[in-house]
Design a protein around this motif. Structure first.
Motif, PDB file in Angstrom:
ATOM      1  N   THR A   1       1.021  -0.030   0.534  1.00  0.00           N
ATOM      2  CA  THR A   1       1.765   0.407  -0.649  1.00  0.00           C
ATOM      3  C   THR A   1       1.600  -0.588  -1.793  1.00  0.00           C
ATOM      4  O   THR A   1       1.740  -0.229  -2.953  1.00  0.00           O
TER       5      THR A   1
ATOM      6  N   ALA B   1       6.074   3.239  -8.404  1.00  0.00           N
ATOM      7  CA  ALA B   1       4.886   3.940  -7.926  1.00  0.00           C
ATOM      8  C   ALA B   1       4.416   4.973  -8.944  1.00  0.00           C
ATOM      9  O   ALA B   1       3.204   5.109  -9.192  1.00  0.00           O
TER      10      ALA B   1
ATOM     11  N   LEU C   1       0.846   4.493 -10.911  1.00  0.00           N
ATOM     12  CA  LEU C   1      -0.170   5.536 -10.720  1.00  0.00           C
ATOM     13  C   LEU C   1      -0.608   6.118 -12.057  1.00  0.00           C
ATOM     14  O   LEU C   1      -1.810   6.282 -12.327  1.00  0.00           O
TER      15      LEU C   1
ATOM     16  N   MET D   1      -0.024  -2.284 -10.487  1.00  0.00           N
ATOM     17  CA  MET D   1       0.994  -2.802  -9.576  1.00  0.00           C
ATOM     18  C   MET D   1       1.478  -4.186 -10.027  1.00  0.00           C
ATOM     19  O   MET D   1       2.648  -4.537  -9.838  1.00  0.00           O
TER      20      MET D   1
ATOM     21  N   PRO E   1      -0.267   5.143  -3.730  1.00  0.00           N
ATOM     22  CA  PRO E   1       1.013   5.308  -4.432  1.00  0.00           C
ATOM     23  C   PRO E   1       1.651   6.676  -4.204  1.00  0.00           C
ATOM     24  O   PRO E   1       2.879   6.785  -4.127  1.00  0.00           O
TER      25      PRO E   1
END
Length: 407
Positions: A65, A86, A90, A117, A272
């Motif tokens: 993740t 997330a 993304l 991220m 994600p």
């Protein structure tokens, strides 16, 4: 609201997969198209099919993740924060890759999601949650990948010129040495498949076992390939000389890269999305989450759609605008890129197939002299490489703030 978020996640996930296909297809098919080994339409069709197969059947059923360990997993403790993060990461990565594709420039989709991220991590936990050593390794790969590949492609093409193309009978010499070049390509493909793809890692073969198996297969398939090439020469007319031999080998290496691309890069979109899926359906998710088969297939279809609808732009940049490619040069590019990714991954160095492919093209161009390379295109590509992580991070931070207010 949860199902609205899930639909939004699937939509953005498909958009990211679409962008991966549109940008990263150049990694596998640009040299083949540039060298006229296959047409652009054939490249798009082949790459689309192989990416779906790679994503659905070889792609990892468990995904990190937090990509590459760049960000501390502690930021996932709050499910709502993890969900918003997330989504924002993304979308940020997808927007950057989409912009680069619109500019017809190849960028690393893996580095895009890493940068996104990083932005998510900074905005939620501050700079302390970032693994700066890991991020530094990503920055180092901007140099490692293209330089490794450039040197290998340069040397390989010089060898081909020396032992084949400069000889009085290049066709006969090419047939005589064809088991060597086919075997080398097969060896790298098998070793890469074992160590670089999720399915290969699941097989957990030891290095000596993988090495010996790849060596035996490369010898057998090298001589089998020579007989097939002789058969093609006997039943077909209008053969393209020595370049025609490398044309067929190059098609095989390009197909492998497309298959591996689907297996490896689908995680950039589906990782994600899998986090979003499990946060919505279970309310929690760990540092790794299982990926349902349907999500891998979903990602593969998205990549194939991107290849079909937007892949031509970056293919033309890498395959035609850096330097002029022939089939022997294209083979050298593919071999160099695959070898670079294999060696670097075994050494624990983070490298990008995109960077390796561009470095390979640069290497065969330099083998013909500085005047054979369009350095203005190279400089533009390198600028976008450097901008990828900070731009994706900044966009992710902005989107996180916006989405947090909405959700």
């Amino acid at each position: 609201m949860e199902y609205v978020i899930l639909v939004l996640g699937f939509t953005i996930g498909f958009y990211m997969a679409w962008n991966i296909g549109a940008n990263d297809v150049a990694n596998s098919m640009a040299s083949a198209v540039g060298a006229k080994a296959i047409t652009l339409r054939q490249a798009i069709f082949i790459a689309g099919i192989l990416n779906i197969v790679g994503a659905a059947f070889i792609g990892s059923h468990v995904t990190d993740t937090i990509r590459k360990g760049i960000v501390s997993p502690d930021i996932l403790n709050d499910p709502h924060v993890a969900l918003v993060g997330a989504l924002s990461a993304l979308l940020a990565a997808a927007l950057w890759v989409s912009f680069a594709t619109w500019k017809s420039l190849p960028v690393s989709t893996t580095h895009s999601i890493v940068g996104a991220m990083v932005g998510f991590g900074i905005v939620t936990g501050g700079f302390s949650v970032i693994n700066w050593a890991g991020l530094g390794a990503v920055v180092a790969s901007w140099v490692i990948s293209p330089v490794f590949s450039m040197v290998i492609a340069f040397v390989m093409f010089k060898i081909i010129v020396r032992i084949i193309l400069s000889r009085p009978d290049p066709v006969g010499t090419a047939f005589r040495f064809s088991p060597l070049f086919i075997g080398m390509a097969v060896f790298v493909v098998i070793m890469s498949f074992v160590f670089k793809t999720p399915l290969g890692k699941n097989l957990a073969l030891s290095t000596p076992m993988a090495f010996s198996s790849a060596l035996v297969c490369s010898v057998l398939l090298g001589f089998l390939g020579k007989h097939l090439l002789l058969w093609f020469r006997n039943v077909r007319t209008g053969e393209e000389g020595a370049e025609g031999i490398f044309r067929r080998i190059q098609i095989g290496t390009s197909c492998y890269v497309a298959l591996a691309q689907g297996a490896n890069d689908v995680a950039n979109a589906i990782g994600p999305l899998a986090l979003i899926y499990f946060l919505v359906t279970t309310g929690e998710a760990g540092q790794t989450v299982p990926v349902p088969y349907v999500l891998l297939l979903f990602g593969g279809v998205g990549i194939a759609a991107g290849i079909a609808m937007g892949g031509a732009r970056v293919i033309r940049t890498v395959g035609e605008r850096i330097t002029t490619l022939s089939n022997s040069r294209g083979f050298s590019v593919d071999f160099a890129a695959a070898t670079t990714v294999l060696l670097a991954s075994k050494m624990g160095l983070p490298v990008s197939t995109t960077h390796a492919a561009v470095g390979g093209v640069l290497g065969v161009g330099l083998a013909r002299g500085l005047e054979a390379v369009n350095f203005s295109v190279i400089f533009r590509i390198m600028l976008y490489w450097v901008l990828t992580v900070p731009m994706a991070a900044f966009t992710s931070m902005v989107l996180f703030k916006i989405i947090s207010r909405i959700l």
